[in-house]
Scaffold this active site. Structure first.
Site, mmCIF file in Angstrom:
data_model
loop_
_atom_site.group_PDB
_atom_site.id
_atom_site.type_symbol
_atom_site.label_atom_id
_atom_site.label_comp_id
_atom_site.label_asym_id
_atom_site.label_seq_id
_atom_site.Cartn_x
_atom_site.Cartn_y
_atom_site.Cartn_z
ATOM 1 N N ASP A 69 -7.175 6.603 -14.354
ATOM 2 C CA ASP A 69 -7.544 5.434 -14.335
ATOM 3 C C ASP A 69 -9.104 6.263 -14.541
ATOM 4 O O ASP A 69 -9.420 7.457 -14.519
ATOM 5 C CB ASP A 69 -7.118 4.712 -12.884
ATOM 6 N N ASN A 138 -7.835 -2.120 -0.453
ATOM 7 C CA ASN A 138 -7.363 -3.718 -0.849
ATOM 8 C C ASN A 138 -5.885 -3.648 -1.424
ATOM 9 O O ASN A 138 -5.000 -4.471 -1.781
ATOM 10 C CB ASN A 138 -7.484 -4.498 -1.625
ATOM 11 N N HIS A 140 -4.986 -1.620 -3.669
ATOM 12 C CA HIS A 140 -5.449 -1.057 -4.872
ATOM 13 C C HIS A 140 -4.669 0.131 -5.447
ATOM 14 O O HIS A 140 -4.296 1.299 -4.306
ATOM 15 C CB HIS A 140 -6.142 -1.461 -5.498
ATOM 16 N N GLU A 145 -5.760 -4.332 -9.224
ATOM 17 C CA GLU A 145 -6.427 -4.463 -7.970
ATOM 18 C C GLU A 145 -5.417 -5.813 -8.085
ATOM 19 O O GLU A 145 -4.653 -6.130 -8.388
ATOM 20 C CB GLU A 145 -7.723 -5.835 -8.372
#
Ligand code: GLP
Length: 243
Positions: A69, A138, A140, A145
Site C-alpha cells: 500500500d 482494527n 486491517h 479497513e
C-alpha cells in the site's frame, strides 16, 4: 484452524524467525516475488535481512518486490511515504534492482487506472510467493479497513480515523495524516501463495485474539486469513497474552 502460530519470546525473536523464513525462501527460489509491508512491525525483519545480506551475501538480484500500500497525496520523496520508507529501511541496503521494486503510486492522477495497472502487474509476474503482513488495531491488513469486501483487488480506500490516529506518530499533526490510501485488496493478498503475519506488542493482543477466535467477517479484515491455506503467524508474548 489451518494456520500455524509461532510463539516468539519478544520482538527480536519474532523478527529473527521471520528473517529466517524470508532468507530460506530466497535461497530456494532466487527469483521469488516478495510481498512487503510497512509499519513499525516489519522494521526488525528488514534490519536482519540487511545484516544477512552484508554478512552472508544473500542476493536479491533476481527478486521482485510488491508492496501492499501507499498513502494518497504524499510525494514519493516525502519522509512519510511508503516509497521513502522502503528505500530507507530495506531497498537501499540490499542488492535488489530498484526497477524490480513496486509500490502503488499514491500520486497517480487516476487512482482507478493505477489500481488496475498494479493488479495486472502482480498477475503478470505470476503472483506473490511470500507475503509479509502486519495487522492494524482494527484488523486491517494492508490498508483494507473494516467493511472492505473479501473480493476486493487493489483499490483506493478512505482511512479509518483509528488508523490515522495510530499513524499520526510519524507526522507533525493529525491534519498532515493522509485521509486516503491505495492498497492491494483482500483478494490480492489472499492470492499470495504463502503469508507470514507478524504481530507484536500488547496493543495488538485484542486484534490477534479476534483473528484467532473471532468470526470470519469483513468487519474484521484479518479474519479472512483463516481461509488461506498457508499462513504462519509469528507473534511475541505481549501480543499473545489473550490467546
Ligand atoms: C499500517 C500499514 C499496515 C500495517 C499496519 C500496522 O498503517 N498500512 O500495512 O500492517 O498499519 O502498523 P504497525 O506495524 O506500525 O503497527
Amino acid at each position: 484452524m489451518k494456520f500455524e502460530i509461532i510463539k516468539a519470546d519478544n520482538y527480536e525473536e519474532m523478527s529473527r524467525i521471520a528473517a529466517e523464513k524470508v532468507i530460506s525462501k530466497i535461497t530456494e527460489k532466487p527469483n521469488a516475488i516478495l510481498g512487503l509491508a510497512t509499519g513499525s512491525t516489519p522494521e526488525g525483519l528488514y534490519k536482519l535481512l540487511i545484516e544477512d545480506h552484508q554478512k552472508h551475501y544473500t542476493s536479491y538480484r533476481y527478486v521482485k518486490t510488491v508492496n501492499l500500500d501507499e498513502y494518497v497525496g504524499l510525494d514519493k520523496d516525502d519522509k512519510n511515504s511508503y516509497f521513502t520508507f522502503m528505500r530507507e529501511k530495506l531497498f537501499n541496503h540490499i542488492d535488489v534492482d530498484l526497477n524490480n521494486t513496486n509500490i502503488p503510486d499514491g500520486t497517480a492522477a487516476n487512482m482507478e487506472e493505477e489500481a488496475a495497472r498494479y493488479e495486472k502487474y502482480i498477475d503478470e509476474i505470476g503472483g506473490v510467493d511470500l507475503q509479509i503482513l502486519g495487522i492494524g488495531h482494527n484488523g486491517h491488513i494492508g490498508f483494507n479497513e473494516p467493511g472492505t469486501s473479501f473480493k476486493s483487488t487493489t483499490h483506493l480506500i478512505k482511512l479509518a480515523e483509528k488508523t490515522r490516529e495510530a499513524n499520526a506518530r510519524f507526522f507533525n499533526s493529525m491534519d498532515e495524516v493522509p485521509t486516503e490510501a491505495i492498497t492491494m485488496g483482500i483478494q490480492s493478498i489472499m492470492d499470495s501463495k504463502e503469508i507470514i503475519l507478524l504481530v507484536s506488542g500488547a496493543s495488538k493482543a485484542e486484534a490477534l485474539k479476534n483473528l484467532v477466535y473471532g468470526e470470519i467477517t469483513e468487519d474484521f479484515p484479518a479474519s479472512v486469513l483463516r481461509l488461506h491455506n498457508k499462513v504462519t503467524i509469528i507473534a511475541d508474548q505481549d501480543a499473545l497474552q489473550l490467546i
